[in-house]
Design an enzyme around this catalytic site. Structure first.
Site, PDB file in Angstrom:
ATOM      1  N   ASP A  62       0.813  -1.215   0.000  1.00  0.00           N
ATOM      2  CA  ASP A  62       0.000   0.000   0.000  1.00  0.00           C
ATOM      3  C   ASP A  62       0.846   1.265   0.000  1.00  0.00           C
ATOM      4  O   ASP A  62       2.062   1.221   0.219  1.00  0.00           O
ATOM      5  CB  ASP A  62      -0.968  -0.003   1.196  1.00  0.00           C
ATOM      6  CG  ASP A  62      -0.344  -0.544   2.492  1.00  0.00           C
ATOM      7  OD1 ASP A  62       0.897  -0.539   2.601  1.00  0.00           O
ATOM      8  OD2 ASP A  62      -1.089  -0.969   3.377  1.00  0.00           O
ATOM      9  N   ASN A 128      -7.856  -2.625  14.184  1.00  0.00           N
ATOM     10  CA  ASN A 128      -9.224  -2.965  13.770  1.00  0.00           C
ATOM     11  C   ASN A 128      -9.267  -4.206  12.877  1.00  0.00           C
ATOM     12  O   ASN A 128     -10.283  -4.500  12.269  1.00  0.00           O
ATOM     13  CB  ASN A 128      -9.877  -1.778  13.050  1.00  0.00           C
ATOM     14  CG  ASN A 128      -9.150  -1.373  11.780  1.00  0.00           C
ATOM     15  OD1 ASN A 128      -8.189  -2.036  11.370  1.00  0.00           O
ATOM     16  ND2 ASN A 128      -9.591  -0.308  11.142  1.00  0.00           N
ATOM     17  N   HIS A 130      -7.422  -4.713  10.122  1.00  0.00           N
ATOM     18  CA  HIS A 130      -7.147  -4.535   8.678  1.00  0.00           C
ATOM     19  C   HIS A 130      -5.861  -5.246   8.284  1.00  0.00           C
ATOM     20  O   HIS A 130      -4.961  -5.436   9.091  1.00  0.00           O
ATOM     21  CB  HIS A 130      -7.153  -3.055   8.266  1.00  0.00           C
ATOM     22  CG  HIS A 130      -5.991  -2.228   8.709  1.00  0.00           C
ATOM     23  ND1 HIS A 130      -6.104  -0.875   8.984  1.00  0.00           N
ATOM     24  CD2 HIS A 130      -4.675  -2.515   8.903  1.00  0.00           C
ATOM     25  CE1 HIS A 130      -4.923  -0.397   9.308  1.00  0.00           C
ATOM     26  NE2 HIS A 130      -4.039  -1.361   9.284  1.00  0.00           N
ATOM     27  N   GLU A 135      -9.804  -2.046   5.131  1.00  0.00           N
ATOM     28  CA  GLU A 135     -10.459  -1.757   6.392  1.00  0.00           C
ATOM     29  C   GLU A 135     -11.677  -2.676   6.597  1.00  0.00           C
ATOM     30  O   GLU A 135     -12.156  -3.311   5.643  1.00  0.00           O
ATOM     31  CB  GLU A 135     -10.893  -0.286   6.403  1.00  0.00           C
ATOM     32  CG  GLU A 135      -9.740   0.722   6.264  1.00  0.00           C
ATOM     33  CD  GLU A 135      -8.929   0.908   7.559  1.00  0.00           C
ATOM     34  OE1 GLU A 135      -8.754  -0.052   8.340  1.00  0.00           O
ATOM     35  OE2 GLU A 135      -8.443   2.036   7.780  1.00  0.00           O
TER      36      GLU A 135
HETATM   37  C1  F6R Z   1       1.333  -1.332   6.106  1.00  0.00           C
HETATM   38  C2  F6R Z   1       0.085  -2.084   6.224  1.00  0.00           C
HETATM   39  C3  F6R Z   1      -0.740  -2.030   7.461  1.00  0.00           C
HETATM   40  C4  F6R Z   1       0.076  -2.247   8.728  1.00  0.00           C
HETATM   41  C5  F6R Z   1      -0.803  -2.157   9.963  1.00  0.00           C
HETATM   42  C6  F6R Z   1      -0.002  -2.268  11.241  1.00  0.00           C
HETATM   43  O1  F6R Z   1       1.935  -1.548   4.852  1.00  0.00           O
HETATM   44  O2  F6R Z   1      -0.293  -2.710   5.290  1.00  0.00           O
HETATM   45  O3  F6R Z   1      -1.744  -3.020   7.386  1.00  0.00           O
HETATM   46  O4  F6R Z   1       0.695  -3.504   8.669  1.00  0.00           O
HETATM   47  O5  F6R Z   1      -1.499  -0.941   9.968  1.00  0.00           O
HETATM   48  O6  F6R Z   1       0.836  -1.162  11.343  1.00  0.00           O
HETATM   49  P1  F6R Z   1       2.019  -1.137  12.407  1.00  0.00           P
HETATM   50  O7  F6R Z   1       2.986  -2.189  12.013  1.00  0.00           O
HETATM   51  O8  F6R Z   1       2.642   0.249  12.279  1.00  0.00           O
HETATM   52  O9  F6R Z   1       1.400  -1.385  13.733  1.00  0.00           O
END
Ligand code: F6R
Length: 234
Positions: A62, A128, A130, A135
């Site tokens: 992403d 959440n 994701h 989401e």
């Molecule tokens: C980032 C991504 C997100 C993160 C998730 C956890 O490329 O795809 O799904 O893996 O938001 O973020 P952190 O690791 O910062 O807690």
């Protein structure tokens, strides 16, 4: 689902490095990669390892919409800083956050994904549930999309920005269907704030309301946790 629990993220990263090494050794060289805090220890280990990614391809999950690749909070910048500048890959792909035509960018990314099936996909998880920026409520059959980030995600990612208003409200994300295409998926989660999402992902029903729960249906998933993230598992 195979679940491995480690004392901390550094110990976990050693095992993930081993999985990268095995994947490379078997001749499989297309890696789906994630950003955020979670994979940082893994990338630090890859950088100091003697693994050779010079024939490998990296495809990221992403990118924030509206940030260009030299913005310090863009995911392109993150990947260059933590991995690619120090451990070169043959090809690296990440959505273009400043694409003028979002639909053309989505089409371009889906074509890249079709042409480069992932051997190993790295994931983190949002509080959440994701995966990528898919989401709660995202269709399990989704391909790359421009998504609206939830308030919870904006709140969680605010720590990387000076102020909340600076956090982009949208992002390009690889879809869930494309994530599930990978031969082997590793989802990592560290810290107590992930414990509820981890429990729901592993022990709850498979539901689009908790995107990571779909991993229960994939035939080769390794969940890598620290003790805090695993603390609510029964
Ligand atoms: C980032 C991504 C997100 C993160 C998730 C956890 O490329 O795809 O799904 O893996 O938001 O973020 P952190 O690791 O910062 O807690």
């Amino acid at each position: 689902m195979e679940i491995k629990i480690f004392k901390n993220a550094n110990d976990a990263a050693k095992t993930v490095e081993t999985i990268f090494a095995k994947t490379l050794k078997s001749g499989d060289e297309v890696f789906g990669l994630a950003t955020g805090s979670t994979p940082e220890t893994t990338y630090a280990r890859l950088v100091t390892s003697d693994l050779d990614f010079s024939n490998a391809t990296a495809i990221n999950l992403d990118e924030y919409y509206g940030l260009n690749s030299d913005h310090p909070q863009s995911y392109a910048y993150f990947m260059n800083k933590h991995l690619f500048n120090k451990k070169p890959f043959k090809h690296t792909y990440i959505p273009n956050g400043i694409a003028e035509d979002p639909q053309a960018e989505i089409d371009r990314y889906n074509k890249i994904l079709e042409e480069n099936p992932r051997n190993l996909q790295i994931l983190g998880i949002g509080t959440n549930g994701h995966i990528g920026f898919n989401e709660p409520g995202t269709d399990f059959a989704s391909k790359t999309q421009l998504v609206n980030l939830t308030e919870e995600t904006i709140e969680a990612n605010q720590r990387f920005f000076k102020k909340r208003e600076d956090v982009p409200k949208q992002a390009f994300s690889m879809g869930i269907d494309s994530i599930l295409d990978a031969d082997h998926i590793i989802l990592m989660a560290f810290g107590e704030n992930k414990a509820d999402a981890v429990k729901d992902m592993i022990e709850g029903p498979v539901t689009e309301l908790l995107p990571a729960s779909i991993l229960q249906k994939h035939n080769h998933v390794t969940i890598i946790l620290d003790e805090d993230a695993a603390s609510k598992l029964s």
